[in-house]
Design an enzyme around this catalytic site. Structure first.
Site, PDB file in Angstrom:
ATOM      1  N   TYR A   1     -52.230  52.769 -62.002  1.00 61.54           N
ATOM      2  CA  TYR A   1     -51.136  53.174 -62.888  1.00 61.54           C
ATOM      3  C   TYR A   1     -50.837  51.766 -63.745  1.00 61.54           C
ATOM      4  CZ  TYR A   1     -50.176  57.649 -60.736  1.00 61.54           C
ATOM      5  OH  TYR A   1     -50.285  58.821 -60.139  1.00 61.54           O
TER       6      TYR A   1
ATOM      7  N   ASN B   1     -34.246  67.204 -65.397  1.00 61.68           N
ATOM      8  CA  ASN B   1     -35.177  67.700 -64.347  1.00 61.68           C
ATOM      9  C   ASN B   1     -34.459  67.683 -63.017  1.00 61.68           C
ATOM     10  OD1 ASN B   1     -37.145  67.393 -66.227  1.00 61.68           O
ATOM     11  ND2 ASN B   1     -37.771  65.481 -65.648  1.00 61.68           N
TER      12      ASN B   1
END
Length: 294
Positions: free
Chosen positions: A54, A292
């Site tokens: 990443y 979320n």
């Protein structure tokens, strides 16, 4: 926050976790990343997912800086190994050499002594599975990894790893990280769920909103502000199809009846499966994170 056992292990994971893919070290600055991580921790999130690939390692460095003032024992931290991250023909894959060197590099970037979870980011057909199992077992016995797992492996591959581990008295993979959402279902529901019940591993799923599609923000076309999809038009064209948008609009109508957002329904729906230990979410803003988690 609800906490779930990771398969048939004693490890407890927050039902909602925070991942760093395409955000930490890339889309957002270090302060925003730190604010998101600390706010998530305050809301009960304990699992924070990462990978060596990443942002070319920057994601691990940013997360390492963000967790410095948090109690290490309260966190479940992960990283992954497979994709090319080092020079030369041995700088990728799941050879013993690349696993060991990648783990050491990730620990250094994150600034920690061990990973709670360490994933084989893909299956490596060029490396004998026995070599992979033994290398991961050694990391566990050295105390550098507490549990190892897989990502995007087939159920048969995981079962073979368990059989090898049992034969050689090694630690077996106890967590799988598959893509799972309302638009990508079959492999998890038909293949991995029965395997999880049989072998005892948990699942931590990624892309619950299918790159934001299941949030409903693409229902009326591309939004004005940049998103992870609009930054890559070719990719967006493949993901955003009229067939999918029709499904998302229908899900949105149901969510409205239930008094929740489309994203909340999409995330909550995944947690109906007891084999799902945690849903990995991403966020670039505190408002997204709070939605979320809610």
């Amino acid at each position: 926050m609800e906490y779930r056992s990771m398969g048939r292990t004693g490890l407890k994971l927050s039902a909602i976790s925070l991942g760093s893919w395409v955000t930490f070290g890339d889309q957002i600055d270090e302060k925003t990343a730190r604010d998101l991580l600390h706010r998530a921790y305050d809301m009960g999130v304990n699992f924070f997912d990462n990978a060596d690939v990443y942002a070319n390692g920057r994601s691990e460095s940013v997360m390492g800086s963000a967790i410095k003032n948090l109690p290490r024992e309260a966190l479940v931290l992960s990283s992954k190994v497979f994709w090319p991250t080092m020079p030369g023909p041995n700088g990728k894959g799941l050879s013993r050499k690349h696993i060991m060197e990648s783990c050491h590099a990730s620990l250094k970037r994150m600034g920690v002594e061990y990973f709670d979870l360490y994933f084989c980011h893909r299956y490596d057909p060029e490396t004998p599975l026995e070599e992979v199992v033994r290398a991961m077992d050694d990391l566990v016995r050295q105390g550098k990894v507490l549990y190892w797992g897989t990502s995007e492996w087939r159920a048969g591959q995981i079962a073979r790893a368990h059989a090898i581990a049992e034969r050689w008295n090694c630690y077996a993979p106890m967590v799988e990280q598959p893509q799972y959402n309302m638009l990508v279902r079959r492999r998890v529901e038909e293949e991995l769920v029965p395997a999880a019940d049989d072998l005892g591993f948990g699942m931590v799923t990624w892309s619950p909103l299918k790159y934001g599609l299941l949030s409903g923000k693409y229902n009326e076309g591309l939004p004005a502000e940049p998103t992870r999809l609009t930054r890559e038009p070719d990719w967006a064209e493949k993901v955003i199809t009229e067939e999918r948008l029709e499904k998302v609009r229908g899900i949105g109508a149901l969510a409205k009846e239930l008094g929740v957002t489309t994203a909340q329904l999409a995330i909550g729906w995944l947690l109906r499966l007891p084999q799902v230990s945690s849903v990995i979410t991403g966020a670039t803003k505190l408002a997204q994170l709070q939605e979320n988690v809610a």
